[in-house]
Design an enzyme around this catalytic site. Structure first.
Site, PDB file in Angstrom:
ATOM      1  N   ALA A  66       9.827   0.638   8.518  1.00 11.39           N
ATOM      2  CA  ALA A  66      10.296   0.155   9.818  1.00 11.39           C
ATOM      3  C   ALA A  66      11.514  -0.759   9.703  1.00 11.39           C
ATOM      4  O   ALA A  66      12.333  -0.825  10.618  1.00 11.39           O
ATOM      5  CB  ALA A  66       9.165  -0.566  10.541  1.00 11.39           C
ATOM      6  N   ASP A 108      -3.513  -3.513   4.631  1.00 11.46           N
ATOM      7  CA  ASP A 108      -3.965  -4.490   5.620  1.00 11.46           C
ATOM      8  C   ASP A 108      -4.347  -3.884   6.960  1.00 11.46           C
ATOM      9  O   ASP A 108      -4.826  -4.590   7.840  1.00 11.46           O
ATOM     10  CB  ASP A 108      -2.884  -5.550   5.839  1.00 11.46           C
ATOM     11  N   TYR A 166     -11.635 -20.714 -27.395  1.00 15.07           N
ATOM     12  CA  TYR A 166     -11.668 -22.179 -27.425  1.00 15.07           C
ATOM     13  C   TYR A 166     -10.661 -22.735 -28.420  1.00 15.07           C
ATOM     14  O   TYR A 166     -10.566 -22.275 -29.559  1.00 15.07           O
ATOM     15  CB  TYR A 166     -13.066 -22.686 -27.810  1.00 15.07           C
ATOM     16  N   CYS A 211       3.880 -12.288  -0.058  1.00 16.24           N
ATOM     17  CA  CYS A 211       3.280 -13.457  -0.701  1.00 16.24           C
ATOM     18  C   CYS A 211       4.328 -14.381  -1.323  1.00 16.24           C
ATOM     19  O   CYS A 211       4.061 -15.561  -1.557  1.00 16.24           O
ATOM     20  CB  CYS A 211       2.296 -13.015  -1.783  1.00 16.24           C
ATOM     21  N   ALA A 231       0.824  -1.207   0.000  1.00 22.32           N
ATOM     22  CA  ALA A 231       0.000   0.000   0.000  1.00 22.32           C
ATOM     23  C   ALA A 231       0.854   1.252   0.000  1.00 22.32           C
ATOM     24  O   ALA A 231       0.599   2.200  -0.760  1.00 22.32           O
ATOM     25  CB  ALA A 231      -0.944  -0.011   1.198  1.00 22.32           C
ATOM     26  N   TRP A 270     -17.989 -25.064 -24.926  1.00 23.99           N
ATOM     27  CA  TRP A 270     -18.488 -24.456 -23.692  1.00 23.99           C
ATOM     28  C   TRP A 270     -17.359 -24.606 -22.678  1.00 23.99           C
ATOM     29  O   TRP A 270     -17.013 -25.718 -22.293  1.00 23.99           O
ATOM     30  CB  TRP A 270     -19.723 -25.175 -23.158  1.00 23.99           C
TER      31      TRP A 270
END
Length: 453
Positions: free
Chosen positions: A34, A282, A427, A43, A12, A435
């Site tokens: 910090a 967060d 596809y 992550c 952020a 589909w």
């Protein structure tokens, strides 16, 4: 010239600083960090432990030099101690104990979250670790290099716990995974969580659900983990990963209003109740597009978006955060699990009349080699037919992330389940079906809805 001060150098904070400089190149931006690891990917930490990322320096989205090259001042290894909204200053201290006061015109708080430290006897013993930051990472890495552990107990079956179970298994450790719930990855419905649990077991992880750990004790050279129903296991190392809590003490002391779980309250422009002070990431409450209310849902992808909004508005912009759907994905060995929107129980609690169905389809035409099964869980509203949520578990080569993103886009635009079936998707036999599986799952939901109408 606006002097924007940002507290926090993760997703952020860095996003806020970069966006502010883009919108107003004359602005002065100072970021208080910090530790010495600005813009590192939390992550990505499990992939350093697996050594798929061999050098932890590569976890940086940008180096410190990359950031300063954008005209941003970095105060590394400085801890913000006090915000004075009236004087518009931030007090900070460096590693040597030197105090300094930094004036600001606008302020963005991106202090993030801390790892939850559960009330377990012995949690402070040597060899027991929380994992949230790069200093945590380096401490665990140093311990492993010095002690060469052969076994580890991981307390917590969420995203980081599962990724670390894979990483440490790949490093040759015998992993025991302990989870309080009935299945791991409780962000999924239990039947899909069971598929993830089966994959962990198949790869040699000893999974113990419904275990509430109560004690960690020294047992000779080992650590003995004890829990409910007489559970006891001796291991060489313990990793605790049971979630996070917003880091908001600094904000609260400055008179900034807090909300759910102690997270900072913000409006859609990321502004707090204190004039000229914004917050993102967060440490804040997050607007949920489906629930139409605030929730606490800390995600790296969301933090980047919120930081961008906060940084733009801090230098005179008018950006708005569009809200979250809680879209998440994780890889566990050969499986990928993903979700977006609401589960059945969440939809019911939100006042919908949900219908949820489970469906299976292959990721591409079965006659083309290498087809893998995908398990779907689709949730829609009976009355309106509106799509409310989707979950998918499938092989890592089954394009699970791409497919959950289709549902996320549909949710973002308020589409019905049947509308998903109308989408013009690509596809070719090696990659899908006429589909697509996401559409076949939608059609299965429609058929179930007709039967139960």
């Amino acid at each position: 010239m606006t002097h924007l001060v940002i507290i926090g150098g993760s997703d952020a904070g860095i996003s806020a600083g970069l966006r502010a400089r883009e919108i107003d190149p004359t602005s002065r931006v100072t970021i208080i960090v910090a530790d010495r690891f600005p813009n590192y990917s939390v992550c990505g930490i499990p992939y350093y432990f697996s050594r798929e990322v061999p050098d932890y320096h590569n976890l940086a989205h940008r180096t410190a030099d990359d950031i300063t090259a954008k005209g941003i001042d970095l105060l590394l290894a400085h801890t913000a101690q006090h915000i004075d909204p009236a004087a518009k200053t931030v007090s900070a201290v460096d590693e040597a104990g030197q105090q300094r006061t930094i004036p600001y015109d606008k302020l963005v708080i991106g202090t993030g979250a801390d790892a939850i430290k559960p009330a377990i006897s012995g949690i402070d013993l040597e060899g027991v670790f929380l994992l949230r930051t790069m200093p945590d990472t380096l401490a665990i890495d140093a311990y492993m290099a010095a002690r060469q552990p052969q076994s580890v107990a991981i307390i917590g079956g969420g995203y980081i716990g599962l990724e670390m179970a894979e990483a440490l298994t790949e490093r040759g450790l015998q992993v025991t995974l302990l989870e309080r719930s009935a299945t791991v990855l409780k962000t999924l419905d239990a039947e899909l969580g069971a598929l993830v649990q089966a994959e962990l077991t198949r790869r040699g992880v000893a999974v113990h659900p419904r275990i509430d750990v109560t004690q960690i004790a020294r047992d000779g050279e080992a650590l003995r983990v004890r829990g409910a129903d007489g559970f006891s296991r001796a291991v060489d190392m313990v990793l605790v990963s049971v979630g996070v809590t917003p880091q908001t003490d600094l904000a609260a002391a400055a008179g900034i209003e807090l909300g759910l779980r102690g997270a900072i309250k913000v409006n859609p422009q990321m502004a707090t109740n204190q004039p000229g002070i914004y917050a993102a990431g967060d440490c804040i409450e997050t607007w949920h597009r489906l629930l139409n209310e605030y929730t606490y849902l800390p995600l790296g992808s969301t933090a980047h978006k919120q930081g961008r909004v906060a940084g733009e508005n801090a230098v005179g912009g008018a950006a708005t955060f569009a809200g979250t759907l809680g879209t998440q994905v994780v890889k566990i060995f050969d499986l990928v699990a993903a979700r977006t929107g609401l589960r059945d129980d969440e939809a019911q609690a939100a006042g919908f009349d949900p219908l949820s169905i489970t469906f299976a389809a292959t990721d591409h035409k079965i006659y083309y080699p290498g087809a893998h099964e995908l398990a779907f869980r689709i949730t829609g509203d009976r009355a309106s037919g509106r799509l409310l949520g989707a979950q998918i578990v499938g092989h890592k080569h089954g394009a699970v992330a791409k497919r959950i993103d289709i549902y996320a886009a549909a949710l973002y635009h308020g589409m019905t389940v049947s509308g998903v079936s109308d989408l013009d998707l690509s596809y070719t036999p090696p990659l899908g079906s006429p589909w697509d599986a996401v559409q076949m799952a939608a059609q299965a939901w429609e058929a179930a809805a007709r039967v139960t109408a």
